[in-house]
Scaffold this motif. Sequence first.
Motif, PDB file in Angstrom:
ATOM      1  N   PRO A   1       0.830  -1.210   0.000  1.00 51.06           N
ATOM      2  CA  PRO A   1       0.000   0.000   0.000  1.00 51.06           C
ATOM      3  C   PRO A   1       0.863   1.258   0.000  1.00 51.06           C
ATOM      4  O   PRO A   1       1.892   1.332   0.665  1.00 51.06           O
ATOM      5  CB  PRO A   1      -0.809  -0.117   1.296  1.00 51.06           C
TER       6      PRO A   1
ATOM      7  N   GLU B   1      -7.571   2.742  -3.551  1.00 54.72           N
ATOM      8  CA  GLU B   1      -6.307   2.510  -2.869  1.00 54.72           C
ATOM      9  C   GLU B   1      -5.213   2.458  -3.932  1.00 54.72           C
ATOM     10  O   GLU B   1      -5.460   2.028  -5.063  1.00 54.72           O
ATOM     11  CB  GLU B   1      -6.326   1.195  -2.105  1.00 54.72           C
TER      12      GLU B   1
ATOM     13  N   SER C   1       0.086  -6.210  11.947  1.00 56.08           N
ATOM     14  CA  SER C   1      -0.216  -5.644  10.632  1.00 56.08           C
ATOM     15  C   SER C   1      -1.701  -5.726  10.312  1.00 56.08           C
ATOM     16  O   SER C   1      -2.348  -6.751  10.549  1.00 56.08           O
ATOM     17  CB  SER C   1       0.577  -6.374   9.546  1.00 56.08           C
TER      18      SER C   1
ATOM     19  N   LYS D   1      -2.501  -4.845   7.146  1.00 58.12           N
ATOM     20  CA  LYS D   1      -2.437  -4.827   5.689  1.00 58.12           C
ATOM     21  C   LYS D   1      -2.430  -6.221   5.068  1.00 58.12           C
ATOM     22  O   LYS D   1      -2.872  -6.408   3.948  1.00 58.12           O
ATOM     23  CB  LYS D   1      -1.173  -4.085   5.233  1.00 58.12           C
ATOM     24  N   LYS D   2      -1.878  -7.199   5.792  1.00 56.90           N
ATOM     25  CA  LYS D   2      -1.758  -8.521   5.191  1.00 56.90           C
ATOM     26  C   LYS D   2      -1.794  -9.586   6.273  1.00 56.90           C
ATOM     27  O   LYS D   2      -1.558  -9.327   7.454  1.00 56.90           O
ATOM     28  CB  LYS D   2      -0.462  -8.633   4.388  1.00 56.90           C
TER      29      LYS D   2
ATOM     30  N   VAL E   1      -7.373  -0.149   7.079  1.00 65.44           N
ATOM     31  CA  VAL E   1      -6.585  -0.580   5.936  1.00 65.44           C
ATOM     32  C   VAL E   1      -6.512   0.511   4.878  1.00 65.44           C
ATOM     33  O   VAL E   1      -5.465   0.743   4.268  1.00 65.44           O
ATOM     34  CB  VAL E   1      -7.180  -1.869   5.327  1.00 65.44           C
TER      35      VAL E   1
END
Length: 751
Positions: free
Chosen positions: A7, A23, A478, A480-481, A668
């Motif tokens: 990202p 995004e 995290s 994000k993942k 996110v």
Amino acid sequence: MELNLVPISITRQKQDPAWNHCEVFKNGERLQIKCMYCGKMFKGGGIHRFKEHLAGRKGQGPICEQVPEAVRALMQESLNGVLGKRDKKQKRTPKLLACGSSSSPHVVEKENSISHDDIQHGINPISILDTFEADSDLALNGKGEVRKGSRGRKRGRDQSSIAKSDSCAKNNLALVPKRVENTVNMAIGRFLYDIGVDWDAVNSVCFQPMIDAIVSGGSGTVPPSYEDLRGWILKNVIEEVKDDINRNKAVWQKTGCSIIVEQWSLKNDRILLSFLVYCPQATVFLKSVDASHALYSPDYLFELLKQVIEEVGAENVVQVITNCDEQYFFTGKRLMESFPSLYWAPCLAHCVDMMLQDFGSLEWINETIRHAKSLTRFVYNRSVVLNMMRSFTSGNDIVEPALTRFATNFATLKRMADLKLNLQAMVNSQDWLDCPHAKKPGGLAMSDIVSNRSFWNSCVLIARITYPLLRVLEIVGSKKKSTMGYVYAGIYRAKETIKKELVKKDDYMVYWNIIDNRWEQQRHLPLYAAGFFLNPKFFYSTEGNIHNGILSSMFDSIERLVPDANTQDQIVREINLYKNASGDLGRPMAVRARDNLLPGEWWSIYGGGCPNLQNLAIRILSQTCSSIGCKPNKISMEEMHETRNFLERQRLADLVFVQYNLYLRQMVLRNREKYSLDPLSFNSKDVLEDWIADNEIYPEDYGSSDWMSLDPPVANRTPLTPSGDETEDFLGTGFTDLDIFNGLKGVKEEI
């Protein structure tokens, strides 16, 4: 979505309204745009093509079927030039356009061409650039090179032209009409101050779309009424959120999911439990329960969690994550007995945080932290000293907020060590000698600390042995993942780094024992080690045979997560294909992709030759390891549970449902705003309180504590916590130290 995408933040200089509905990700050297609504990924075409996607115009790409009608209408108006013309009337100034020669290569960046430097580093464009239309064909790439649109040929920009255009922009800056902009901002400010909302509201991903929708409605737009907000608008948003959750449920069947239990302590000893469901696509909030009356009843807690598991679908649940309290230990054991195909897991972020707490309890580290806190408390409570410090650090702060209070202690020591020379230059400067605070007890103590070589040596050593754990905490926390494939390697690297720094076994074993003791308390090792085994980057870089403890954990995971004995046997046979990199697993593309793709994506693409192992790998590697760890302040759960009218409680419960899920979506989507926060802001209070709160301010100091005279910290400073690429570099390849593996064997599945 490709799981190897990183990202990228979108800067405020991106003015096109379509930027607020997407995004941006980095894939190698390329940048890609993802639709917030349907998830479509655009690998080219820029923001204009994406805007056509939202507007529903048939062109070079597909039409978004899930975009809200208000957003679609806004994009259509933007494409038709309605917004462009309005902005043009308000902002464009002929005198500015006349500045400079018409043959000068002074140009602006095209709105629908993504510049990685702009997004990543937040480069501020010259003010005059805002006066050109968004669809201009001229573009500036941020390096002094000129290009025509996205296909133009680059030419070097003459330095005299740069100086002339910059000077012209500065001289004519006052000509830009700010009155309208100031009026709007003042109106927004008065409204937010009046209702007492958290100032962080302006960072909401919904804030700019709201402004755009108001602008598109024109000056006659009628705002919603009180009854509208608690009536039809709330109903519509509830349906939108439910539709999102229903789409996620389809993903749960393929990737599996993790149920997360968040516990909150409120006023009057009230305890609330929030139930969330994590999968790689999104984390969603299901409900909250007032458990104050029966939290410590094993039967009540078990029945409550059992009900949630059945609601989600036991066949979809890989693990249930809670905190480490004793009542969850016994409840987790009963859950694993009642549901033989899932795990109970204490929050791993809490485990790593406790490692840092134990490090901080060591006398020499605690003493160093105490001295550092006395310095920062002195600086951050006196505006004159704070301004001086920021002038010597180029606007950077010497405190560093992290995920937790204990992590903040070590992140701040690292930040201070990085700025050591700046602080020493400050206390040796004439400005400091002339400062009245330099001669007071706090100022003298600050000079002594900054000049103390032993203090700095301790800071540097502490930073070196704890920074790997900060990275592990960043990995497991995290948003994000999925992190299951990384945590075992992260703990390995943390121990390896400590061993290399301290060398002598008697020295590094003190810290190894802390890590191993906390790790064993997790009681959930099989999934972590299985994630390591199934991550091709780590598996194929391990020299010799894989450690027996890791292989045993892999077998434990197979037996628990795969109920069918025949499928278990097939998976074991397919493990040999994985070991030998047979078939598609050994293709040159697959070998290269071990380092480039996230492990779950790698298995999805190349694991078709061993379908049973592929399905298991995707389910394990798609899980998180920690609870979310933060509740949005704006959610009034306490008010909901205290409301005695049944109908109104239902309405408030639905409001909490909407607010929590919108908040989880933002975690996110939104930029990493915490790295540009002023440490003095209320939003930094929880983790930075001990570093900036001074109880020893004397009355004479109040005259030098004027917040209006403060210089703001820089907004684009480099964060201490690593980016995704840096995290991958930290984990690296090659795992050969058997002593580290032996310490991580931990306990068996039985709890």
